[in-house]
Enzyme design. Structure first.
Site, short mmCIF file in Angstrom:
data_model
loop_
_atom_site.label_atom_id
_atom_site.label_comp_id
_atom_site.label_asym_id
_atom_site.label_seq_id
_atom_site.Cartn_x
_atom_site.Cartn_y
_atom_site.Cartn_z
N CYS A 169 0.60 -1.22 -0.14
CA CYS A 169 0.16 0.01 -0.17
C CYS A 169 1.00 1.20 -0.14
O CYS A 169 0.14 2.42 0.08
CB CYS A 169 -0.54 -0.03 1.17
SG CYS A 169 -2.11 -1.56 1.18
N HIS A 313 -1.84 8.76 6.12
CA HIS A 313 -2.38 7.21 5.76
C HIS A 313 -4.09 6.91 5.93
O HIS A 313 -4.19 6.23 4.61
CB HIS A 313 -1.53 6.25 6.20
CG HIS A 313 -1.49 4.71 5.50
ND1 HIS A 313 -1.97 4.81 3.75
CD2 HIS A 313 -2.06 3.74 6.41
CE1 HIS A 313 -1.26 3.25 3.99
NE2 HIS A 313 -2.00 2.90 5.22
N GLU A 324 -0.66 5.49 13.45
CA GLU A 324 -0.49 6.82 12.54
C GLU A 324 -0.46 7.82 13.95
O GLU A 324 0.47 8.67 13.57
CB GLU A 324 -1.10 6.93 11.99
CG GLU A 324 -0.58 8.27 10.69
CD GLU A 324 -0.95 7.82 9.46
OE1 GLU A 324 -0.45 8.94 8.47
OE2 GLU A 324 -2.09 7.46 8.92
N LYS A 345 -8.66 8.97 2.12
CA LYS A 345 -9.62 7.71 2.58
C LYS A 345 -10.74 7.30 2.77
O LYS A 345 -11.48 6.45 2.82
CB LYS A 345 -8.75 6.93 2.93
CG LYS A 345 -7.09 6.36 2.36
CD LYS A 345 -6.33 5.15 2.83
CE LYS A 345 -5.39 4.97 2.62
NZ LYS A 345 -4.20 6.17 2.51
N HIS A 350 -9.55 2.65 0.04
CA HIS A 350 -8.59 2.27 0.03
C HIS A 350 -8.04 1.72 -0.75
O HIS A 350 -8.53 -0.02 -1.64
CB HIS A 350 -7.74 1.23 1.72
CG HIS A 350 -6.56 1.27 1.57
ND1 HIS A 350 -5.83 1.37 0.28
CD2 HIS A 350 -5.85 1.03 3.00
CE1 HIS A 350 -4.00 1.39 1.14
NE2 HIS A 350 -4.19 1.35 1.96
N PHE A 409 1.26 -3.52 3.94
CA PHE A 409 1.99 -4.74 4.46
C PHE A 409 2.78 -5.39 4.49
O PHE A 409 3.56 -5.41 3.71
CB PHE A 409 0.87 -5.41 3.82
CG PHE A 409 -0.02 -5.94 4.05
CD1 PHE A 409 -0.95 -4.68 5.07
CD2 PHE A 409 -2.07 -6.90 3.51
CE1 PHE A 409 -2.60 -4.95 5.64
CE2 PHE A 409 -2.40 -6.99 4.11
CZ PHE A 409 -3.28 -5.85 5.03
#
Length: 421
Positions: A169, A313, A324, A345, A350, A409
Site C-alpha cells: 500500500c 495514511h 499513525e 481514504k 483504500h 503490508f
C-alpha cells in the site's frame, strides 16, 4: 558508479481514476465537494458483510473510445488498460507530447499490491468449465506486475526504464521516490510514477474481510443506510477500511526539462524517506514509521515545524489510526495541533498500491489552489483531540510544504515531502 547530478525534480501533472471519478478532474471536483465514492459492490457477488467498496464509476475501456474490443478482451486484467488511460491523462495534464528524443529519456514506474487477480479468476473459470485450451495465451502477461507500465510504454512511446515497485500500500510513494531519484541522478529526464490496483474480486474481498481489515456493515451501522459513510478515519466509530479500485500517476521531470519545454511545475519533490519495520506483516513498528517521516523532512532540508499540511495514511482501522496519530505526535510534538491532517481514504477508500499516488496528486492540486481536502464522515474521538482532521468540508489554507504518508503490508513505509512552487 557515476555521481548524482543533484537535479531538482518537479511534478508537472497527474492523472487518476478513483471511486470519485474516472478522471483526475472529476475526482478532484467531487473531493472538494465532500462526496464519497462508496456503494454496495456490483463488480461481483460476495457473501460477507464487507460488501461496501469503492468502484470506479463508468469505467469501460471500450466505451471510453481508447481501446478496441479485441484489445480489451485480451488485456482482461483491468489494471493494465486502466493504467494506460491514466498515463495518457497525466501526460495531457502535464502538457507533454511524447516524441522520440524525449521518449528515450522517459521512465515509467507503476506499483501495485495485487496483480491481475481478475484475469486469473477468468482463466480459472474457463479452465474448470471449458477445458485447459480455453485459458487465454495472454494470461501470463496479464499477471505480470510490470505489465501496466510496459503496456503504457508500448502505447505511448517511452523507452526509458520501466518496472513495478511492489511496496504493497506504499507502492505509489515508492514509485514517486524512486522516480525522483532517477531524475536527480541523471538516469531519466521524465518519469511517470504511480500505482494501480483493481482488487474487487470475491476472493480478495472475502480475504480482507476474514483478516478483519475491512468494515463489516451491520444494520446498526450508520453506513447500512448510507454506504457513503463506511470509511471514517480518526472517528470514534471507525471499524475498518473500505476496499477500492483505482489508479494514480504523477509526471515528474527535471527542472531544465520543464524549462526547455515551457512546462509549468505544480510542485517540487523535496524529500523522500523510506524504512521497513522488521516486526510483523500487518502490525506497524512506530519507531521505523517515525524514522521514515524524519528522513523525508531531513531530505527536504527543513524542520518539522515547516510542514503545513499532512496527508495521512488514515485507513479508518481502529489500531492503524491510533498508531499513525502516535507517530505524528512523536515527529511534530505540541506543534501537531497547528497542522491540518486529513485522509482522502474517507472519500476514496483504500486503493492499495494506487493510494499514495492518488493522494499525492490530490494534495498537490489542493496546495495549488490554497486549500486542504477534508476527512469526511467524521465523528470526534477523544483519542484524536489533538489532531486537526479538517472534518467534513475542505478548508482554505495556503501552504508551501506538505507531507504525504504511506505504509503497507510487510512493514513497508514511504513518506514524501512536496514543496509548492
Amino acid at each position: 558508479m557515476k555521481a548524482p547530478m543533484n537535479r531538482r525534480v518537479f511534478v508537472l501533472g497527474y492523472g487518476a481514476a478513483t471511486p470519485l471519478g474516472a478522471t483526475f478532474d472529476r475526482t478532484f471536483e467531487n473531493a472538494v465537494a465532500g462526496k464519497s465514492g462508496f456503494r454496495k459492490i456490483t463488480r461481483c457477488e460476495v457473501k460477507c458483510l464487507s460488501n461496501v467498496v469503492g468502484e470506479i464509476p463508468n469505467w469501460d475501456p471500450v466505451a471510453s473510445g481508447m481501446f478496441e474490443k479485441k484489445e480489451a478482451h485480451n488485456w482482461n486484467a483491468a489494471f493494465v488498460l486502466l493504467t494506460v488511460a491514466v498515463c495518457r491523462e497525466a501526460l495531457a495534464n502535464a502538457g507533454i507530447v511524447m516524441e522520440p528524443g524525449l521518449g528515450r529519456r522517459t521512465a515509467c514506474l507503476i506499483g501495485s499490491a495485487l496483480n491481475g487477480m481478475d484475469a486469473f479468476r477468468i482463466a480459472s473459470e474457463k479452465y474448470a468449465n471449458a477445458g485447459p485450451l480455453r485459458v487465454s495465451p495472454y494470461l501470463l502477461p496479464n499477471l505480470c506486475g510490470n505489465m501496466p507500465a510496459s503496456k503504457a510504454g508500448i502505447d505511448l512511446g517511452f523507452t526509458g526504464p520501466l518496472f513495478s515497485p511492489q511496496g504493497a500500500c506504499a507502492s505509489g510513494n515508492h514509485a514517486i521516490g524512486m522516480g525522483a531519484r532517477m531524475i536527480r541522478d541523471g538516469d531519466a529526464d521524465v518519469v511517470l510514477a504511480g500505482g494501480v490496483d483493481t482488487p474487487l474480486v470475491p476472493e480478495i474481498v472475502q480475504g480482507f474481510a476474514n483478516m478483519g481489515a475491512t468494515i463489516k456493515i451491520t444494520p446498526e451501522d450508520r453506513a447500512y443506510a448510507d454506504p457513503g459513510q463506511a470509511s471514517r478515519p480518526f472517528s470514534c466509530d471507525r471499524k475498518g477500511m473500505v476496499l477500492s479500485e483505482g489508479c494514480g500517476v504523477v509526471v515528474l521531470a527535471a527542472e531544465e526539462v520543464a524549462k526547455a519545454h515551457g512546462l509549468k511545475p505544480r510542485a517540487e519533490v523535496a524529500g523522500v524517506g523510506w524504512t521497513s519495520d522488521a516486526l510483523h506483516f500487518t502490525s506497524p513498528n512506530l519507531e521505523t514509521i517515525v524514522r521514515a517521516m524524519h528522513q523525508a523532512i531531513d531530505d527536504a532540508q527543513i524542520d518539522p515545524r515547516d510542514i503545513q499540511y499532512i496527508n495521512a495514511h488514515g485507513t479508518s482501522t481502529f489500531k492503524g489510526d491510533l498508531s499513525e496519530a502516535d507517530c505524528l505526535r512523536q515527529v511534530f510534538g505540541h506543534h501537531l495541533g497547528q497542522i491540518p491532517v486529513s485522509s482522502n481514504k474517507s472519500q476514496i477508500g483504500h486503493t492499495l498500491g494506487a493510494a499514495a499516488a492518488i493522494e499525492a496528486a490530490l494534495s498537490i492540486e489542493a496546495m495549488q489552489m490554497g486549500m486542504v481536502l477534508p476527512t469526511i464522515n467524521h465523528c470526534p474521538a477523544p483519542d484524536f483531540d489533538d489532531l486537526d482532521v479538517v472534518p467534513d468540508t475542505f478548508r482554505a489554507h495556503p501552504h508551501s510544504f506538505l507531507l504525504s504518508n504511506a505504509y503497507g503490508f510487510g512493514g513497508t513505509n514511504c513518506c514524501i515531502v512536496f514543496k509548492g512552487v
